[in-house]
Design an enzyme around this catalytic site. Structure first.
Site, PDB file in Angstrom:
ATOM      1  N   HIS A 169       0.826  -1.202   0.000  1.00 46.60           N
ATOM      2  CA  HIS A 169       0.000   0.000   0.000  1.00 46.60           C
ATOM      3  C   HIS A 169       0.859   1.251   0.000  1.00 46.60           C
ATOM      4  O   HIS A 169       2.047   1.196   0.258  1.00 46.60           O
ATOM      5  CB  HIS A 169      -0.980   0.025   1.184  1.00 46.60           C
ATOM      6  CG  HIS A 169      -0.369   0.293   2.525  1.00 46.60           C
ATOM      7  ND1 HIS A 169      -0.155  -0.687   3.454  1.00 46.60           N
ATOM      8  CD2 HIS A 169       0.053   1.435   3.112  1.00 46.60           C
ATOM      9  CE1 HIS A 169       0.387  -0.165   4.536  1.00 46.60           C
ATOM     10  NE2 HIS A 169       0.519   1.135   4.359  1.00 46.60           N
ATOM     11  N   ARG A 228      -2.125  11.364   3.732  1.00 47.43           N
ATOM     12  CA  ARG A 228      -2.899  11.992   4.807  1.00 47.43           C
ATOM     13  C   ARG A 228      -3.979  12.852   4.168  1.00 47.43           C
ATOM     14  O   ARG A 228      -3.699  13.631   3.253  1.00 47.43           O
ATOM     15  CB  ARG A 228      -1.991  12.843   5.684  1.00 47.43           C
ATOM     16  CG  ARG A 228      -0.952  12.027   6.400  1.00 47.43           C
ATOM     17  CD  ARG A 228      -0.125  12.873   7.355  1.00 47.43           C
ATOM     18  NE  ARG A 228       1.025  12.132   7.816  1.00 47.43           N
ATOM     19  CZ  ARG A 228       0.997  11.165   8.739  1.00 47.43           C
ATOM     20  NH1 ARG A 228      -0.139  10.836   9.300  1.00 47.43           N
ATOM     21  NH2 ARG A 228       2.094  10.533   9.089  1.00 47.43           N
ATOM     22  N   HIS A 239       3.992  11.109  -7.226  1.00 46.36           N
ATOM     23  CA  HIS A 239       2.619  10.746  -7.554  1.00 46.36           C
ATOM     24  C   HIS A 239       2.445   9.233  -7.436  1.00 46.36           C
ATOM     25  O   HIS A 239       3.415   8.491  -7.381  1.00 46.36           O
ATOM     26  CB  HIS A 239       2.246  11.209  -8.968  1.00 46.36           C
ATOM     27  CG  HIS A 239       3.058  10.571 -10.049  1.00 46.36           C
ATOM     28  ND1 HIS A 239       4.215  11.135 -10.535  1.00 46.36           N
ATOM     29  CD2 HIS A 239       2.906   9.407 -10.717  1.00 46.36           C
ATOM     30  CE1 HIS A 239       4.733  10.348 -11.471  1.00 46.36           C
ATOM     31  NE2 HIS A 239       3.950   9.292 -11.592  1.00 46.36           N
ATOM     32  N   GLU A 251      -1.311   9.962 -11.539  1.00 40.93           N
ATOM     33  CA  GLU A 251      -1.119   9.758 -12.974  1.00 40.93           C
ATOM     34  C   GLU A 251      -1.985   8.585 -13.415  1.00 40.93           C
ATOM     35  O   GLU A 251      -2.027   7.547 -12.757  1.00 40.93           O
ATOM     36  CB  GLU A 251       0.348   9.458 -13.268  1.00 40.93           C
ATOM     37  CG  GLU A 251       0.666   9.305 -14.730  1.00 40.93           C
ATOM     38  CD  GLU A 251       2.146   9.067 -14.986  1.00 40.93           C
ATOM     39  OE1 GLU A 251       2.594   9.328 -16.115  1.00 40.93           O
ATOM     40  OE2 GLU A 251       2.854   8.601 -14.066  1.00 40.93           O
TER      41      GLU A 251
END
Length: 131
Positions: A6, A10, A72, A122
């Site tokens: 993962h 936040r 990203h 993206e």
């Protein structure tokens, strides 16, 4: 060997972020864990076990300062143009579709979108190294 499981971001408003990740990428909540000072919301899609972990710090009222170090997260899709249109029709604001080349050859076709907290995401056309 390590396995990526993962990534965490936040977020200021749980409902707003859950709604965004569901509308934009079809992610569903796989687990929600409420603690005294924070809540963790794990979201994933049907095609991958990889999850986006949303962390909500209770009592936080100011947006997070993302700084200049965050890059990203990326999602690969089968039909980039259709996803761009679908995301836009959901009331979200994807940027224009772009295409990159490397050594004169197509490298990636993509667009970016920002989540409600300003994290860049993206979205890439599936294919080549982006499968």
């Amino acid at each position: 060997m390590a396995k990526p499981i993962h990534m965490m971001v936040r977020v200021l408003d749980e409902a707003r972020s859950v709604d965004f990740y569901n509308k934009a990428f079809g992610l569903e909540i796989s687990q929600r864990a409420d603690f005294p000072d924070f809540t963790l919301i794990y979201m994933k899609g049907a095609q991958s076990p990889f999850e986006v972990e949303l962390t909500v710090n209770k009592g936080r009222t100011e947006p997070y300062v993302l700084g200049d170090g965050y890059g990203h997260i990326a999602f690969a899709v089968d039909d980039l143009e259709a996803e761009h249109a679908r995301i836009k029709s959901a009331g979200l604001t994807p940027k224009d579709i772009k295409q990159m080349t490397h050594d004169g050859k197509p490298f990636g076709k993509f667009f970016f979108i920002e989540d409600p907290d300003g994290y860049k995401i993206e979205v890439l056309q599936r294919g080549g190294r982006f499968t």
